[in-house]
Design an enzyme around this catalytic site. Structure first.
Site, PDB file in Angstrom:
ATOM      1  N   ARG B 294       7.800 -18.028   3.253  1.00 12.13           N
ATOM      2  CA  ARG B 294       7.604 -19.465   3.017  1.00 12.13           C
ATOM      3  C   ARG B 294       6.727 -20.083   4.094  1.00 12.13           C
ATOM      4  NH1 ARG B 294      13.449 -21.342   0.249  1.00 12.13           N
ATOM      5  NH2 ARG B 294      12.782 -20.521  -1.773  1.00 12.13           N
ATOM      6  N   TYR B 429       4.519 -20.725  -5.741  1.00  7.94           N
ATOM      7  CA  TYR B 429       5.249 -19.476  -5.454  1.00  7.94           C
ATOM      8  C   TYR B 429       6.039 -19.528  -4.141  1.00  7.94           C
ATOM      9  CZ  TYR B 429       0.886 -17.391  -3.219  1.00  7.94           C
ATOM     10  OH  TYR B 429      -0.214 -17.081  -2.473  1.00  7.94           O
ATOM     11  N   GLU B 430       6.870 -18.565  -3.942  1.00  8.12           N
ATOM     12  CA  GLU B 430       7.841 -18.550  -2.829  1.00  8.12           C
ATOM     13  C   GLU B 430       8.733 -19.790  -2.830  1.00  8.12           C
ATOM     14  OE1 GLU B 430       8.397 -15.966  -1.400  1.00  8.12           O
ATOM     15  OE2 GLU B 430       6.579 -14.932  -1.948  1.00  8.12           O
ATOM     16  N   GLY B 431       9.133 -20.227  -3.999  1.00  8.66           N
ATOM     17  CA  GLY B 431       9.930 -21.445  -4.124  1.00  8.66           C
ATOM     18  C   GLY B 431       9.010 -22.622  -4.315  1.00  8.66           C
ATOM     19  N   GLN B 436      11.697 -26.476  -2.360  1.00  8.84           N
ATOM     20  CA  GLN B 436      11.694 -26.649  -0.899  1.00  8.84           C
ATOM     21  C   GLN B 436      12.326 -27.985  -0.526  1.00  8.84           C
ATOM     22  OE1 GLN B 436      10.644 -24.095   0.905  1.00  8.84           O
ATOM     23  NE2 GLN B 436       9.906 -23.009  -0.904  1.00  8.84           N
TER      24      GLN B 436
END
Lengths: 572, 572
Positions: B294, B429-431, B436
């Site tokens: 992240r 992506y990655e949350g 977040q």
């Protein structure tokens, strides 16, 4: 992914928000009765839903291409264009004496927006033609009008605007294209133009180019520019396409989006053209066309935003992820607060931008109908706001639309990405949004802010009427309006023009933000406390309107801080 | 278009803004002396400038493709990857006992950002490997570590993360991939995973997949998920790639950008894997990797922003349009206030986002070095902010970068559009950034806001020191900080979690805005009144920081208004 025309929202806006009743009450537009208006919008909406929306993806996947000097358009675009032309959707507001419907620009604005939502790249074609019709109607000789207007109005022929050259973009005055008189009122045009939207196609019998060029005795800069009509095929004695003119498409640009719209480099090699307007007065005629097109491009942004919104909403209603955080939810991601926030802000922003565009169109119609300078000033004031804010809304809503889709939004097959790529150019063409902002704080404030303050007077009076029924919504709108008023006064008081320009972009956005607040408030009043419309207004007023204060702070900074770093510091 | 590594800005940030001296003062990172730090950054910067930047366009024009089950990467990517691996840039922070440099994450963060600016799609490959190294280092058995870590650290092998399935995106717990024990501590993995970045390539000898799957006795939801290491080639007795595992790339996605990075649908057909961490405890191990990733993805946004900024600045310094509005200007469009405003806001925003990312990395390093819970809490707090704000900065700066280019920005050959298309996915992506924000106001505020308030305490103390020398900058920052403090307290006081979620996104952005103000102020203090840095801080603090008030107003609305329209109203 189907498109659904937002007819109810147009109805609400026309009846209760932007004062279309004043337009319909004029002699000039007496035919624009509620029944006619409703019929026009619903018929155009159906065409957009049934004919144009299915073409949107095809335009992206199969870009227009240049083959042996011929532009081949995307699959289905010829049929789509035929539906537009035969439905009369090119020329709702065109002069009846040349075959148009003579209806208000307000209706054209709504119809153009729907066409943009359904298929942005194809819609740009008739938008250019509409501007050309207006420019010719105002500035061309009767002889030219008689030949060209009926064909343009019917959609048999299409029109383009040729301003930009590689060294002359925002600075149109730097153009080098030449025009030489060749007798009989004709001129030989020589030069190269770039970024010509729909510079050619394979579905209209002729393509008519309005070209800015300089006569031999034309001064440098914008004051030495004249406007010429240069057709692809020179009309013969019967007014039908005859001899091929000396012009060609050199290449098509490879753009990030809007692939269905061929963006041409046009070469004129002594092509025959005819003067439109007076010699050396081409900018005035071109501005007629550009102002029309600027509102139209604002509408393109709004249309793309509407398409992106409907697309994202449909996804959010279907996609199941995680447990619903609310009781009695649908079980899809639309139950999640952050997804709902994104969707509601998209919807609220579209409403605001649409209201501004239609208010601008109403002002244009009132100007046409009454010839009143106050309406002309209001139309002039609102045009750059409608253009820049409409297109900024297109970008931000399309961006959020991708976000609602999550990972699927980044995959082209989903379609969300196309709205984002396509709409991006609308903030650039027909005068980049920075140019619009400079126009607003420069030329449009030469009246000392009178037109702006008059508009605020009117809106605030209406806003005060809402204090009783909707005080919690009315107060923040009125407070924001006061802050904007101070901003207008501050700005109009700046004699150093660069101090205005340094805050131009945030000022334009602040203006739009506050107008959006007024229009949402009016809609909420019309629908009443407890209505969905009042709930949408609340989202806008409580969550989005507060931005105006930050924007006005930025708008009032002056220019000095922007020059405190030198260019080398900026590169460090 | 060349890329230039912003080494001076890193130096300033490390020395005077984010407190890297504290990291270098620990035993754990005693090797990170100023000389070493400078050498690392300048050597990595040179590699990015010379080797990676020339690959950026090639990745876009020649996407990775799948041919007969084999992924063929973009031209030059194999050589570029070799330079990354041989330079040791995969593993600056990897454990020395497995061949890494053991240097602070802060340096990795800076180097990753530079690689992202130079070639985003290639950089994503080592970013994934870095996360895998960290996950294995923390959670894998010694046997697995011995086999895999040296190869991953050296870059001979690369790593991927396999979380998402078509029905399990943000809701990872909905995954269906199964794992069956097959003896000898091995498991058979069966299922399909989507959106696997760099799921395969043709330049590393092995590709190691970390796959989330459910054991036969795994409960539904996230608590029944385990993590497995599943290599493309099963290591033989010598630890070299041996038998081909039962996994394959089904297809690559057709994305809007990041074409050089193959995004795979991965099929596991009873592929052999090994458990990482405890059974049913896969999410914990995966979070080690995700937190790392992240921050890295936040850095991708910042890198893309830096690339877009340099690109736009170069254009603005060359493009001549119109007369300069200022005396002694350069004669190019950079003299125009609105162009300068765009560029300075881009630069100021990048500085803020970069400072936040590096401050997050410093907290991670301090956590590693001291094992202090306060540092862990700060790292946890800053990670979602660094990710979401870094990527939002990437999007907004790339958007403005196109605008600075005018019409040329929309033409693909110019390269400005690629930054815009490429960086868009980083917000997803990655949350996704909404996730977040929910993490920030949910999990990261479970401490009642303590970590947030402790950070503000520290920053405000420093800000008060600026009151003497830079009062006009210090006061607005301190006022904004107080407003954020109230926001934190309000938010932490909300027991109804959906009330927090409804304001999560604007709250996260407000937090970043205020942090940016503090960091700009610190840099201005370090460089002194009259410096270019103080001038940049002034642009940020006067023009951009005011947004915090609007964001906090939105953050504190609660959830009720978002549910006042029902879904049918939203579709109307």
């Amino acid at each position: 992914m189907p498109y659904r025309a937002p007819l109810d929202e147009y109805r609400l806006l026309l009846d209760h928000v932007v004062g279309f009743d004043r337009v319909a009450a004029t002699d000039r537009f007496a035919e624009a009765t509620p029944d006619v208006t409703a019929a026009i919008l619903s018929e155009a909406g159906r065409m957009c839903e049934d004919v144009l929306a299915p073409l949107q993806r095809a335009g992206d996947l199969h870009p227009a291409k240049l083959e042996n000097g011929i532009v081949r358009t995307s699959p289905g675009f010829a049929e789509g264009y035929k539906a537009i032309a035969e439905g009369g959707w090119v020329s709702i507001s065109a002069p009846p004496e040349h075959g148009g419907m003579g209806l208000p620009m307000t209706l054209t604005t709504a119809v153009n927006e729907m066409m943009s939502a359904a298929c942005l790249s194809l819609q740009l074609n008739p938008l250019m033609t509409q501007g050309q019709i207006e420019a010719l109607d105002h500035h061309a000789s009767d002889a030219l009008k008689a030949i060209y207007l009926p064909k343009l109005v019917s959609g048999e022929w299409s029109g383009t605007m040729n301003l930009t050259e590689s060294q002359a973009g925002s600075d149109v005055g730097a153009l080098r294209t030449r025009a030489e008189p060749i007798g009989d009122g004709a001129y030989a045009i020589t030069g190269q133009k770039i970024y010509i939207s729909w510079g050619d196609n394979d579905f209209t019998a002729n393509v008519c180019h309005l070209v800015l060029a300089r006569l031999p005795d034309g001064k440098p800069g914008t004051k030495g520019i004249s406007l010429f009509l240069v057709p692809k095929f020179i009309p013969d004695a019967d007014g039908e396409p005859g001899e091929r003119n000396a012009l060609s498409v050199v290449s098509l640009e490879h753009k990030m989006g809007l692939h269905g719209s061929p963006t041409a480099v046009m070469q004129y090699d002594g092509a025959t053209g005819w003067l439109v307007g007076e010699e050396h007065d081409g900018m005035r005629a071109m501005f007629t066309m550009m102002n029309n097109a600027r509102l139209g491009v604002g509408g393109e942004g709004i249309g793309a935003a509407e398409g992106a919104y409907q697309h994202a909403l449909a996804h959010a209603r279907e996609r199941v992820q995680g447990r619903s955080p609310v009781e009695g939810g649908t079980g899809t991601i639309i139950d999640h607060a952050d997804v709902r926030r994104m969707l509601l802000e998209m919807k609220a922003e579209i409403f605001a931008a649409r209201a501004i565009a239609l208010a601008c169109a109403v002002a244009i119609d009132m100007q046409t109908a009454t010839d009143d300078a106050a309406w002309a000033a209001r139309a002039a004031l609102l045009t750059p706001i409608a253009k820049a804010f409409g297109t900024a809304t297109g970008m931000s809503v399309a961006e959020t639309g991708i976000q609602v889709h999550g990972g699927m939004g980044y995959i082209e097959e989903t379609g969300a990405a196309q709205f984002y790529r396509d709409v991006r150019v609308t903030a650039i063409y027909e005068g980049a949004n920075g140019i619009q902002a400079m126009d607003l704080v420069g030329r449009k404030m030469m009246d000392g802010g009178d037109a702006a303050l008059a508009l605020l007077d009117e809106l605030e009076a209406r806003g005060r009427d809402a204090r009783g029924a909707l005080a919690d919504l009315a107060e923040p709108v009125l407070a924001a309006s006061s802050a904007l008023r101070e901003g207008v006064e501050w700005l109009a008081g700046q004699t150093e023009m660069n101090a205005r320009f340094a805050g131009a972009a945030p000022f334009l956005r602040a203006f739009a933000r506050v107008l959006g607040g007024h229009y949402h408030l009016a809609a909420a009043m019309a629908c009443g406390e407890g209505s969905a419309q009042a709930a949408l207004a609340r989202v806008y007023i409580m969550r989005m309107l507060p931005e105006h204060a930050a924007l006005l702070a930025a708008a009032r900074q002056g220019a000095a801080d922007l020059y405190a770093l030198d260019v080398e510091d900026m590169a460090r």
